[in-house]
Design a protein around this motif. Sequence first.
Motif, mmCIF file in Angstrom:
data_model
loop_
_atom_site.group_PDB
_atom_site.id
_atom_site.type_symbol
_atom_site.label_atom_id
_atom_site.label_comp_id
_atom_site.label_asym_id
_atom_site.label_seq_id
_atom_site.Cartn_x
_atom_site.Cartn_y
_atom_site.Cartn_z
ATOM 1 N N UNK A 38 2.432 7.586 5.414
ATOM 2 C CA UNK A 38 1.525 8.495 4.728
ATOM 3 C C UNK A 38 1.701 8.463 3.231
ATOM 4 N N UNK A 39 2.937 8.377 2.785
ATOM 5 C CA UNK A 39 3.208 8.337 1.344
ATOM 6 C C UNK A 39 2.663 7.060 0.727
ATOM 7 N N UNK A 40 2.776 5.957 1.442
ATOM 8 C CA UNK A 40 2.356 4.667 0.900
ATOM 9 C C UNK A 40 0.905 4.320 1.204
ATOM 10 N N UNK A 41 0.157 5.221 1.843
ATOM 11 C CA UNK A 41 -1.236 4.926 2.161
ATOM 12 C C UNK A 41 -2.068 4.861 0.884
ATOM 13 N N UNK A 42 -3.188 4.157 0.959
ATOM 14 C CA UNK A 42 -4.043 3.991 -0.219
ATOM 15 C C UNK A 42 -4.590 5.318 -0.726
ATOM 16 N N UNK A 43 -4.785 6.259 0.161
ATOM 17 C CA UNK A 43 -5.344 7.552 -0.233
ATOM 18 C C UNK A 43 -4.405 8.318 -1.151
ATOM 19 N N UNK A 55 7.662 5.415 -7.994
ATOM 20 C CA UNK A 55 8.511 4.442 -7.294
ATOM 21 C C UNK A 55 7.653 3.394 -6.587
ATOM 22 N N UNK A 56 6.562 3.827 -5.961
ATOM 23 C CA UNK A 56 5.672 2.897 -5.258
ATOM 24 C C UNK A 56 5.010 1.952 -6.257
ATOM 25 N N UNK A 57 4.609 2.473 -7.422
ATOM 26 C CA UNK A 57 3.981 1.642 -8.446
ATOM 27 C C UNK A 57 4.960 0.571 -8.941
ATOM 28 N N UNK A 58 6.234 0.947 -9.133
ATOM 29 C CA UNK A 58 7.225 -0.024 -9.575
ATOM 30 C C UNK A 58 7.449 -1.106 -8.515
ATOM 31 N N UNK A 59 7.465 -0.711 -7.233
ATOM 32 C CA UNK A 59 7.675 -1.678 -6.171
ATOM 33 C C UNK A 59 6.503 -2.657 -6.077
ATOM 34 N N UNK A 60 5.296 -2.145 -6.231
ATOM 35 C CA UNK A 60 4.116 -3.027 -6.180
ATOM 36 C C UNK A 60 4.088 -3.965 -7.378
ATOM 37 N N UNK A 61 4.478 -3.452 -8.536
ATOM 38 C CA UNK A 61 4.494 -4.281 -9.736
ATOM 39 C C UNK A 61 5.527 -5.410 -9.590
ATOM 40 N N UNK A 62 6.679 -5.086 -9.018
ATOM 41 C CA UNK A 62 7.713 -6.095 -8.806
ATOM 42 C C UNK A 62 7.297 -7.100 -7.739
ATOM 43 N N UNK A 63 6.520 -6.679 -6.759
ATOM 44 C CA UNK A 63 6.094 -7.575 -5.698
ATOM 45 C C UNK A 63 5.056 -8.587 -6.187
ATOM 46 N N UNK A 64 4.275 -8.203 -7.190
ATOM 47 C CA UNK A 64 3.251 -9.109 -7.707
ATOM 48 C C UNK A 64 3.821 -10.185 -8.608
#
Length: 65
Positions: A38-43, A55-64
């Motif tokens: 639920x926390x990581x859902x697009x909504x 934290x999620x934004x940092x993880x996505x940025x590092x994954x790209x």
Amino acid sequence: MAFLGLRKWPTPVARPLWAFVAATSVTVYLVSSIQEMGIKSDTYKNDPRNPYAEKIARQEKAAHH
């Protein structure tokens, strides 16, 4: 002979409770995984009320990268 209500052999405590311990651990795992989804859902990923948005934004940025 019972001395002050105590029996010769102790009453088992852990053995009858194994099912409750197992059910509790499964329930905690499932609730935790559903909360994480639920926390990581697009909504709610970019919702400012989400305490994990940064934290999620940092993880996505590092994954790209």
